[in-house]
Design a protein around this motif. Structure first.
Motif, PDB file in Angstrom:
ATOM      1  N   GLY A  73       9.715   6.247  16.227  1.00  0.00           N
ATOM      2  CA  GLY A  73      10.398   7.316  16.942  1.00  0.00           C
ATOM      3  C   GLY A  73      11.665   7.749  16.237  1.00  0.00           C
ATOM      4  O   GLY A  73      11.980   7.297  15.126  1.00  0.00           O
ATOM      5  N   PRO A  74      12.438   8.613  16.871  1.00  0.00           N
ATOM      6  CA  PRO A  74      13.685   9.094  16.261  1.00  0.00           C
ATOM      7  C   PRO A  74      14.636   7.980  15.861  1.00  0.00           C
ATOM      8  O   PRO A  74      15.351   8.113  14.862  1.00  0.00           O
ATOM      9  CB  PRO A  74      14.290   9.971  17.366  1.00  0.00           C
ATOM     10  N   ALA A  75      14.634   6.876  16.599  1.00  0.00           N
ATOM     11  CA  ALA A  75      15.545   5.781  16.277  1.00  0.00           C
ATOM     12  C   ALA A  75      15.212   5.116  14.951  1.00  0.00           C
ATOM     13  O   ALA A  75      16.067   4.453  14.351  1.00  0.00           O
ATOM     14  CB  ALA A  75      15.521   4.732  17.398  1.00  0.00           C
ATOM     15  N   GLU A  76      13.960   5.295  14.480  1.00  0.00           N
ATOM     16  CA  GLU A  76      13.537   4.661  13.232  1.00  0.00           C
ATOM     17  C   GLU A  76      13.708   5.571  12.018  1.00  0.00           C
ATOM     18  O   GLU A  76      13.385   5.170  10.892  1.00  0.00           O
ATOM     19  CB  GLU A  76      12.064   4.231  13.322  1.00  0.00           C
ATOM     20  N   LEU A  77      14.179   6.771  12.204  1.00  0.00           N
ATOM     21  CA  LEU A  77      14.255   7.711  11.087  1.00  0.00           C
ATOM     22  C   LEU A  77      15.090   7.192   9.925  1.00  0.00           C
ATOM     23  O   LEU A  77      14.734   7.368   8.758  1.00  0.00           O
ATOM     24  CB  LEU A  77      14.807   9.056  11.565  1.00  0.00           C
ATOM     25  N   ASP A  78      16.202   6.540  10.229  1.00  0.00           N
ATOM     26  CA  ASP A  78      17.060   6.047   9.153  1.00  0.00           C
ATOM     27  C   ASP A  78      16.321   5.062   8.260  1.00  0.00           C
ATOM     28  O   ASP A  78      16.519   5.050   7.035  1.00  0.00           O
ATOM     29  CB  ASP A  78      18.313   5.384   9.724  1.00  0.00           C
ATOM     30  N   SER A  79      15.455   4.241   8.848  1.00  0.00           N
ATOM     31  CA  SER A  79      14.732   3.250   8.054  1.00  0.00           C
ATOM     32  C   SER A  79      13.679   3.887   7.158  1.00  0.00           C
ATOM     33  O   SER A  79      13.160   3.236   6.237  1.00  0.00           O
ATOM     34  CB  SER A  79      14.069   2.214   8.974  1.00  0.00           C
ATOM     35  N   LEU A  80      13.362   5.162   7.411  1.00  0.00           N
ATOM     36  CA  LEU A  80      12.352   5.855   6.607  1.00  0.00           C
ATOM     37  C   LEU A  80      12.966   6.638   5.453  1.00  0.00           C
ATOM     38  O   LEU A  80      12.242   7.172   4.610  1.00  0.00           O
ATOM     39  CB  LEU A  80      11.553   6.815   7.495  1.00  0.00           C
ATOM     40  N   GLU A  81      14.293   6.678   5.398  1.00  0.00           N
ATOM     41  CA  GLU A  81      14.954   7.427   4.337  1.00  0.00           C
ATOM     42  C   GLU A  81      14.512   7.003   2.942  1.00  0.00           C
ATOM     43  O   GLU A  81      14.337   7.853   2.061  1.00  0.00           O
ATOM     44  CB  GLU A  81      16.474   7.297   4.470  1.00  0.00           C
ATOM     45  N   PRO A  82      14.301   5.685   2.662  1.00  0.00           N
ATOM     46  CA  PRO A  82      13.838   5.318   1.313  1.00  0.00           C
ATOM     47  C   PRO A  82      12.486   5.932   0.948  1.00  0.00           C
ATOM     48  O   PRO A  82      12.241   6.241  -0.217  1.00  0.00           O
ATOM     49  CB  PRO A  82      13.765   3.782   1.390  1.00  0.00           C
ATOM     50  N   VAL A  83      11.602   6.108   1.942  1.00  0.00           N
ATOM     51  CA  VAL A  83      10.305   6.741   1.674  1.00  0.00           C
ATOM     52  C   VAL A  83      10.511   8.199   1.298  1.00  0.00           C
ATOM     53  O   VAL A  83       9.978   8.696   0.292  1.00  0.00           O
ATOM     54  CB  VAL A  83       9.384   6.630   2.907  1.00  0.00           C
ATOM     55  N   PHE A  84      11.306   8.894   2.098  1.00  0.00           N
ATOM     56  CA  PHE A  84      11.553  10.306   1.823  1.00  0.00           C
ATOM     57  C   PHE A  84      12.265  10.480   0.477  1.00  0.00           C
ATOM     58  O   PHE A  84      11.948  11.399  -0.289  1.00  0.00           O
ATOM     59  CB  PHE A  84      12.396  10.929   2.934  1.00  0.00           C
ATOM     60  N   ALA A  85      13.200   9.591   0.198  1.00  0.00           N
ATOM     61  CA  ALA A  85      13.946   9.697  -1.057  1.00  0.00           C
ATOM     62  C   ALA A  85      13.034   9.466  -2.258  1.00  0.00           C
ATOM     63  O   ALA A  85      13.190  10.105  -3.307  1.00  0.00           O
ATOM     64  CB  ALA A  85      15.102   8.693  -1.071  1.00  0.00           C
ATOM     65  N   ALA A  86      12.075   8.546  -2.131  1.00  0.00           N
ATOM     66  CA  ALA A  86      11.140   8.278  -3.226  1.00  0.00           C
ATOM     67  C   ALA A  86      10.235   9.479  -3.495  1.00  0.00           C
ATOM     68  O   ALA A  86       9.805   9.700  -4.637  1.00  0.00           O
ATOM     69  CB  ALA A  86      10.300   7.046  -2.908  1.00  0.00           C
ATOM     70  N   LEU A  87       9.951  10.245  -2.458  1.00  0.00           N
ATOM     71  CA  LEU A  87       9.090  11.422  -2.618  1.00  0.00           C
ATOM     72  C   LEU A  87       9.879  12.645  -3.060  1.00  0.00           C
ATOM     73  O   LEU A  87       9.322  13.552  -3.690  1.00  0.00           O
ATOM     74  CB  LEU A  87       8.399  11.735  -1.281  1.00  0.00           C
ATOM     75  N   ASP A  88      11.154  12.683  -2.741  1.00  0.00           N
ATOM     76  CA  ASP A  88      11.981  13.868  -2.948  1.00  0.00           C
ATOM     77  C   ASP A  88      11.993  14.275  -4.424  1.00  0.00           C
ATOM     78  O   ASP A  88      12.304  13.472  -5.306  1.00  0.00           O
ATOM     79  CB  ASP A  88      13.409  13.584  -2.477  1.00  0.00           C
ATOM     80  N   GLY A  89      11.646  15.527  -4.681  1.00  0.00           N
ATOM     81  CA  GLY A  89      11.663  16.043  -6.043  1.00  0.00           C
ATOM     82  C   GLY A  89      10.452  15.675  -6.863  1.00  0.00           C
ATOM     83  O   GLY A  89      10.225  16.234  -7.933  1.00  0.00           O
ATOM     84  N   ARG A  90       9.646  14.715  -6.374  1.00  0.00           N
ATOM     85  CA  ARG A  90       8.462  14.305  -7.115  1.00  0.00           C
ATOM     86  C   ARG A  90       7.195  14.902  -6.529  1.00  0.00           C
ATOM     87  O   ARG A  90       6.284  15.281  -7.249  1.00  0.00           O
ATOM     88  CB  ARG A  90       8.367  12.775  -7.125  1.00  0.00           C
TER      89      ARG A  90
END
Length: 288
Positions: free
Chosen positions: A121-138
């Motif tokens: 849920g929304p409370a877990e979004l911060d923990s998903l930042e590494p996934v988004f960052a790994a995809l970002d720009g790639r």
């Protein structure tokens, strides 16, 4: 679909199914000559790559996939591996392996499907930042959420979508929940598929739509009409649109996708070519 002189709007439209090798389609719509994927890709120009969710493909497999669609504008929309999206701690090493091997598909890559379960849920979004960052720009990617918190407060996902130029997955399961729930082909789907509202806001000029139609195919026309009108609007607005046609019984998906395509042709303001003929001549088919 082979590349043709399509209008700019038509080039932004991708239509596909949740798989390319469903056993019931063999010798009914598609053949193994030269391969099931190559046969499928003569009709559709995208696919939802669910196989990667369960197992990261190896290099040789991916190279075979690329060879099967060479010379076409086909796009694979792979679902991220489950160890990345469905575990308490995302496995970033698995994500790296997945990205490295699928990079081999090069221009045949559509946006990734980053699907989170209802427990995220929304409370877990911060923990998903590494996934988004790994995809970002790639890689371009689209995000699907199922937790009710995102539907009660649709804006909660907006900052991540904006920060990482991600698209939103639009899931529409109304056909199976609003239709005849006693249909025998629905028994499992009513427990497995999410009954959630539609979040149809398009973000960053890309969207991936997952439309889950009813196995009583005659009941789907209102939803097909509605989505054809919406997709026509998306394409007119410059949105790259991936339409994935689902059904609890995959056997129905090819004909439902064909019906969607024909309906879309009546809504768009440009020439939309008919889908190519099925590789298996239809007069040879047995009835369902």
């Amino acid at each position: 679909m082979a590349p043709t002189a399509l209008s700019a709007k038509a080039q932004r439209y991708f239509l596909g199914l949740p798989a390319w090798a469903f056993p019931g389609w063999k010798d009914r719509y598609f053949t193994d000559t030269p391969s099931r994927l190559a046969s499928y890709a003569t009709v559709f120009n995208t696919v939802e790559g669910n196989t990667a969710f369960y197992r990261i493909p190896d290099r040789d497999t991916v190279l075979r996939w690329r060879g099967a669609v060479d010379g076409t504008n086909f796009r694979f929309c792979f679902k991220l591996p489950r160890e990345v999206t469905h575990e308490t701690r995302p496995d970033l090493r698995a994500l790296d392996r997945f990205l490295d091997v699928t990079d081999l598909l090069d221009g045949h890559l559509g946006p990734l499907l980053v699907q989170f379960p209802a427990t995220v849920g929304p409370a877990e979004l911060d923990s998903l930042e590494p996934v988004f960052a790994a995809l970002d720009g790639r890689r371009r990617f689209t995000i699907e959420v199922r937790h009710r918190g995102f539907f009660d407060e649709p804006g909660r996902l907006a900052p991540a979508l904006e920060r990482y130029s991600a698209g939103r997955v639009i899931l529409d399961s109304r056909p199976i929940f609003e239709g005849d729930r006693t249909h025998p082909e629905l028994l499992d789907a009513l427990h497995e598929k999410p009954d959630v509202p539609i979040l149809d806001e398009v973000c960053n000029d890309v969207t991936l739509i997952r439309l889950i139609l009813h196995p009583d195919v005659g009941s789907n026309q209102p939803y097909i009409d509605e989505w054809a009108a919406r997709v026509a609007g998306y394409l007119a607005g410059g949105v790259e649109t991936y339409m994935m046609i689902h059904c609890p019984n995959n056997l129905h998906c090819p004909l439902l996708a064909h019906e969607f395509h024909e309906t879309l042709g009546r809504h768009v303001d440009f020439e939309l070519p008919a889908l190519p003929p099925w590789p298996v001549p239809q007069q040879d088919l047995l009835p369902f």
